[in-house]
Design an enzyme around this catalytic site. Structure first.
Site, PDB file in Angstrom:
ATOM      1  N   THR A  50       0.871  -1.174   0.000  1.00 39.13           N
ATOM      2  CA  THR A  50       0.000   0.000   0.000  1.00 39.13           C
ATOM      3  C   THR A  50       0.906   1.222   0.000  1.00 39.13           C
ATOM      4  OG1 THR A  50      -0.071   0.319   2.407  1.00 39.13           O
ATOM      5  CG2 THR A  50      -1.585  -1.324   1.471  1.00 39.13           C
ATOM      6  N   CYS A  51       0.293   2.408   0.110  1.00 40.29           N
ATOM      7  CA  CYS A  51       1.122   3.610   0.154  1.00 40.29           C
ATOM      8  C   CYS A  51       1.932   3.668   1.451  1.00 40.29           C
ATOM      9  CB  CYS A  51       0.254   4.868   0.024  1.00 40.29           C
ATOM     10  SG  CYS A  51      -1.040   4.993   1.270  1.00 40.29           S
ATOM     11  N   ASN A  52       1.556   2.850   2.442  1.00 40.79           N
ATOM     12  CA  ASN A  52       2.231   2.898   3.742  1.00 40.79           C
ATOM     13  C   ASN A  52       3.118   1.696   4.037  1.00 40.79           C
ATOM     14  OD1 ASN A  52       1.331   5.386   4.709  1.00 40.79           O
ATOM     15  ND2 ASN A  52      -0.632   4.526   5.315  1.00 40.79           N
ATOM     16  N   ARG A  53       3.081   0.654   3.175  1.00 40.72           N
ATOM     17  CA  ARG A  53       3.897  -0.522   3.467  1.00 40.72           C
ATOM     18  C   ARG A  53       4.131  -1.353   2.205  1.00 40.72           C
ATOM     19  NH1 ARG A  53       2.704  -2.529   7.748  1.00 40.72           N
ATOM     20  NH2 ARG A  53       1.197  -0.982   8.430  1.00 40.72           N
ATOM     21  N   SER A 109      -1.974   0.244  10.917  1.00 39.19           N
ATOM     22  CA  SER A 109      -2.190   1.322   9.950  1.00 39.19           C
ATOM     23  C   SER A 109      -1.943   2.693  10.578  1.00 39.19           C
ATOM     24  CB  SER A 109      -3.637   1.277   9.428  1.00 39.19           C
ATOM     25  OG  SER A 109      -3.893   0.054   8.795  1.00 39.19           O
ATOM     26  N   ILE A 115     -10.202   0.463   7.192  1.00 38.38           N
ATOM     27  CA  ILE A 115     -10.912  -0.615   6.510  1.00 38.38           C
ATOM     28  C   ILE A 115     -10.286  -0.926   5.148  1.00 38.38           C
ATOM     29  CG2 ILE A 115     -12.599   0.916   5.406  1.00 38.38           C
ATOM     30  CD1 ILE A 115     -13.238  -2.659   6.717  1.00 38.38           C
ATOM     31  N   GLN A 116      -9.586   0.075   4.563  1.00 39.42           N
ATOM     32  CA  GLN A 116      -9.012  -0.141   3.235  1.00 39.42           C
ATOM     33  C   GLN A 116      -7.973  -1.248   3.240  1.00 39.42           C
ATOM     34  OE1 GLN A 116      -8.447   3.316   0.398  1.00 39.42           O
ATOM     35  NE2 GLN A 116      -8.429   4.409   2.332  1.00 39.42           N
ATOM     36  N   LEU A 190      -3.822  19.846  -3.668  1.00 37.04           N
ATOM     37  CA  LEU A 190      -3.514  18.423  -3.555  1.00 37.04           C
ATOM     38  C   LEU A 190      -2.240  18.176  -2.767  1.00 37.04           C
ATOM     39  CD1 LEU A 190      -4.503  17.287  -7.150  1.00 37.04           C
ATOM     40  CD2 LEU A 190      -5.837  17.095  -5.045  1.00 37.04           C
ATOM     41  N   GLU A 192      -0.866  16.574   0.971  1.00 33.28           N
ATOM     42  CA  GLU A 192      -1.071  15.211   1.484  1.00 33.28           C
ATOM     43  C   GLU A 192      -2.522  14.969   1.891  1.00 33.28           C
ATOM     44  OE1 GLU A 192       0.665  12.178   4.917  1.00 33.28           O
ATOM     45  OE2 GLU A 192       1.682  14.073   4.500  1.00 33.28           O
TER      46      GLU A 192
END
Length: 418
Positions: A50-53, A109, A115-116, A190, A192
């Site tokens: 994901t964008c975080n991992r 998260s 939930i994503q 746009l 973050e």
């Protein structure tokens, strides 16, 4: 499963810029899965990105961290030495299991309970299944995770409400526009938080979204990713006149003020969600008839309440995870001995059938049925003793259970592959 391992990097130890470079798309994951299909050292493999991992979970006798990091780095055209600074290896199966559970539940998260991530893990599992890189272990583990996720959803408040500003803003838009047919949303700025809001809009039924940024290429890139429309910043006031809801995260104080907003000729309703600090929507805009203004403080208060409920639910979620893992590992351990149990039953059944065959010519059909029934019941009772003893011993001490399994295998000369 002693061979369950993982590599991971996340927002906790990796800058956004590096995470972006090592983030894996669906095509990337499928390419890697295809490559590792040919690697006999690896039995099962799952990529979660994901964008975080960016993470990989795999089953192999040896630690393949270097190989996985190298292939990911090569695919993403990132220097392997740079990647190695951030990727961590996990080689203790219980740690790997627990981490995957926590990731899938949203405990790891940035937005607790997101939930994503659950949906992203499901998609990752589907790709793995499509490439036949999910075997018995991953299939069982993933379905255990999905069942635990349902329990979390039903039994706790861990997923209740929006727990980040951008989530809460989108949740508010959903409520505000309930009675509007096909609402028009304009997102201006746009950074973050504005980008997050756009991405979160994808989880709603709202489809008419226009995004704008002073650097047009940034808006174009996000529009390509999300499928939304974009317009040059010079057309802002035309777009604002057409929009029902304007989300602003412009870094310009009081950019929207009473004079220029009044020129929009508001006939009935227009809503501003101001995600900027300092405010990009001036206080005096609130005095214009038909205009609703929500500031970042309004939205934050909503998110904070939801976050508190989620944080209070964490012990319940962890209890569900612990119970699910205990049951999963118990069943996994039992399945390790199932070939022995099956082999023992086949051997005894073969003996039973041969003995009946010796005397079948002397028996009537009625007697044959009675003998068959009696001997089957007898076999099942004989089987019950070693099976229960084997399971109990393995549950108390896995090594002792393995010893007992070998004794039974050798004693009855079992063909455990049959």
């Amino acid at each position: 499963m002693k061979d369950f391992k993982a590599i991971r990097l996340s927002y906790k130890n990796t800058p956004l810029e590096v995470r972006g470079k090592l983030s894996l798309s669906q095509d990337d994951c499928e390419t890697l899965l295809s490559n590792f299909q040919k690697d006999s050292r690896i039995n099962e493999l799952l990529f979660v990105s994901t964008c975080n991992r960016t993470e990989a979970y795999y089953i192999a006798e040896e630690d393949l961290s270097d190989d996985l990091i190298s292939q990911i780095s090569t695919l993403k055209e990132v220097d392997t030495q740079e990647s190695n600074q951030y990727f961590e290896s996990l080689c203790q199966p219980k740690d790997v299991q627990n981490h995957l559970f926590r990731v899938a539940m949203g405990l790891e998260s940035q937005v607790v309970g997101d939930i994503q991530i659950s949906n992203q893990v499901k998609r990752a599992y589907q790709w793995t299944a499509d490439y036949n890189m999910a075997g018995p272990y991953l299939h069982r583990l993933m379905h255990t995770i999905f069942n635990a996720n349902k329990r979390v959803q039903i039994e706790t408040e861990f997923r209740d409400g929006a727990a980040s500003v951008s989530y809460a803003a989108v949740e508010m838009i959903d409520e505000i526009t309930t009675d509007i047919n096909d609402p028009k949303i304009l997102v201006v700025g746009l950074g973050e938080i504005g980008t997050d809001a756009v991405r979160n809009l994808q989880n709603t039924e709202i489809s008419d979204v226009t995004i704008m940024n002073r650097t047009f290429s940034v808006a174009e890139e996000l529009a390509t990713e999300t499928g939304y429309k974009t317009r040059p910043f010079e057309e802002l006031w035309t777009a604002a006149k057409e929009a029902d809801v304007i989300i602003s995260s412009l870094p310009i104080a009081d950019y929207f003020h009473k004079e220029n907003v009044a020129d929009l000729d508001i006939l009935a309703f227009k809503c501003f969600l101001d995600l900027s600090v300092p405010r990009s929507v001036a206080v005096d805009v609130e005095t214009i008839p038909g205009v609703l203004v929500y500031t970042v403080d309004d939205i934050n208060a909503r998110a904070t309440k939801a976050l508190e409920r989620r944080l209070n639910s964490i012990p319940q979620v962890e209890t569900i995870i612990e119970a699910s893992l205990t049951e999963f590992n118990k069943r996994t351990q039992e399945m390790e001995f199932s070939p022995i149990i099956k082999g023992l039953k086949n051997t005894l059944e073969e003996i039973r059938e041969k003995e009946i065959e010796k005397y079948s010519s002397d028996l009537s059909n009625k007697e044959k049925k009675q003998v068959d029934k009696i001997t089957k019941n007898l076999l099942n009772k004989i089987m019950k003793v070693p099976v229960l003893q084997l399971k109990a011993t393995a549950s108390a001490n896995k090594k002792e259970g393995q010893k007992m399994g070998k004794i039974i295998t050798d004693l009855f000369d079992l063909n455990i592959n049959s």
